[in-house]
Design a protein around this motif. Structure first.
Motif: not given
Lengths: 139, 169
Positions: B152, B156, B162
Motif C-alpha cells: 500500500w 499511494t 485509491e
C-alpha cells in the motif's frame, strides 16, 4: 512451594516433556518459526533467524536434562528464564495490540494473548518449584 | 568436598544453565549448518520464504502490480486489517485480513479457478501478512499468486487511484 518428591518428579517429567515437544516441532521447520518470531515485530530479520535456529534446541536440551534428572536445577533455571521472557513478550505484544500467532507449540499454537500468558505462568510455577527445591531432597 | 553455602550453590546452578545454553548453541549450529550457510550467503534477508516450497508464489514490483490491476487481469487481495482497508485500498481489491489466528479465506474466493492470477499486498516495507496470505492461498491450491511486496505504501506514493470504505460487494 511443593516439597513432595513424587510431585516434583511429576513436575519434572511434565515440564521437561512439554519443552522437548515445543522444541521438536520448531526444529522441524526453522523458517516457519523464524517467521513467527518476525511477526512479533520486535527484532529484525537476522535476529529472528538466529533465535529460530537456537531457541528450539535450548528448549529440547533443557527439557531432556530435566527429564533425565541431570543438572535439573540448571535446566529448571534455563526453562524458567525462557518462560519469564515468553510472559513479558506476550504481554508486550498484547499491549501493542498485535495479532500474532504465539508460535509456541507448532500446529497447536494460537493467538498470543492471555491464555498463553496463563499457560506460561503455570509452567513457570513448575519451573520455580524445581529450581528452588532443596538439594538432596530432589527425586 | 563441596561447599554447600547458598552462594556456591547458586553459582553451580548458573554454571549448569550456561553449559546447557552453550551445548544448545553448538547442537543448533551443527544441525542447521546447511540453513545457516544459506543465510550467510544472503538468503532469507527479505523473507523466510523458500520459493521451492511454494511453486506459483512470486514477488512482483509496483509496475507489474499496476499493469495487472489496470488490465483487470488479476484478483487483488488486501491482507491488511479491516480498519486500514477501510481508510483506503487498491480499487476493486478484496479485504482478507491475515491475522495470526488465521482467519478463513472467504468461500467465494476459494471457489474460483485455481489457475487464476491473484495479487496480494499488505502495508509494504516489512509487512509480512501478504506473504502469509500467499502461502495460505498456495495451500488451498491456487497456482498463480503474486506478492506485491511494495504494498500500500508504494501504491499511494506512486499516486495511483485509491478507494475508500469497506468495499465488500
Amino acid at each position: 512451594m511443593v516439597r513432595n518428591k513424587a510431585v516434583l518428579l511429576v513436575f519434572r517429567l511434565v515440564l521437561g516433556g512439554l519443552f522437548v515437544y515445543a522444541g521438536a516441532v520448531k526444529v522441524l521447520d526453522p523458517l516457519d518459526f523464524a517467521q513467527n518470531i518476525r511477526n512479533y515485530d520486535l527484532v529484525g530479520q537476522s535476529l529472528s533467524f538466529i533465535a529460530a535456529v537456537v531457541l528450539p534446541w535450548l528448549e529440547i536440551l533443557s527439557g531432556l536434562f530435566l527429564i533425565a534428572g541431570v543438572w535439573k536445577r540448571g535446566a529448571a533455571l534455563v526453562i524458567s528464564g525462557l518462560l519469564v521472557f515468553f510472559v513479558v513478550l506476550t504481554a508486550v505484544t498484547m499491549i501493542r495490540g498485535l495479532d500474532v500467532d504465539c508460535g509456541c507449540f507448532g500446529a497447536l499454537s494460537r493467538k498470543a494473548g492471555l491464555g498463553v500468558i496463563l499457560e506460561d505462568l503455570a509452567m513457570l510455577y513448575l519451573g520455580m518449584c524445581l529450581l528452588f527445591q532443596k538439594r538432596g531432597t530432589s527425586p | 568436598m563441596r561447599a554447600d553455602n547458598p552462594l556456591s550453590e547458586a553459582r553451580r546452578v548458573l554454571r549448569q544453565a550456561l553449559v546447557i545454553g552453550a551445548v544448545g548453541l553448538i547442537v543448533a549450529v551443527a544441525v542447521h549448518s546447511p540453513l545457516i550457510k544459506r543465510f550467510v550467503r544472503g538468503e532469507f534477508r527479505e523473507s523466510f520464504f523458500q520459493a521451492a516450497e511454494y511453486p506459483g508464489v512470486r514477488m512482483i514490483t509496483l509496475a507489474e502490480a499496476e499493469d495487472l490491476w489496470a488490465a483487470a487481469a488479476a484478483l487483488v487481495l488486501d491482507a491488511r486489517a479491516r480498519s486500514f482497508f477501510a481508510q483506503g485500498h487498491v480499487p476493486g481489491a478484496r479485504n482478507v485480513p491475515a491475522d495470526g489466528s488465521g482467519s478463513a479465506i472467504p468461500r467465494e474466493i476459494l471457489d474460483r479457478p485455481g489457475d487464476m492470477t491473484i495479487v496480494v499486498y499488505c502495508e509494504g516495507g516489512t509487512c509480512q501478512s501478504s506473504l502469509a496470505l500467499a502461502k495460505r492461498l498456495h495451500d488451498e491450491g491456487f497456482k498463480d499468486i503474486r506478492v506485491f511486496s511494495g504494498g500500500w505504501e508504494e501504491w499511494t506514493k506512486a499516486g495511483l487511484p485509491e478507494e475508500k470504505g469497506d468495499g465488500q460487494e
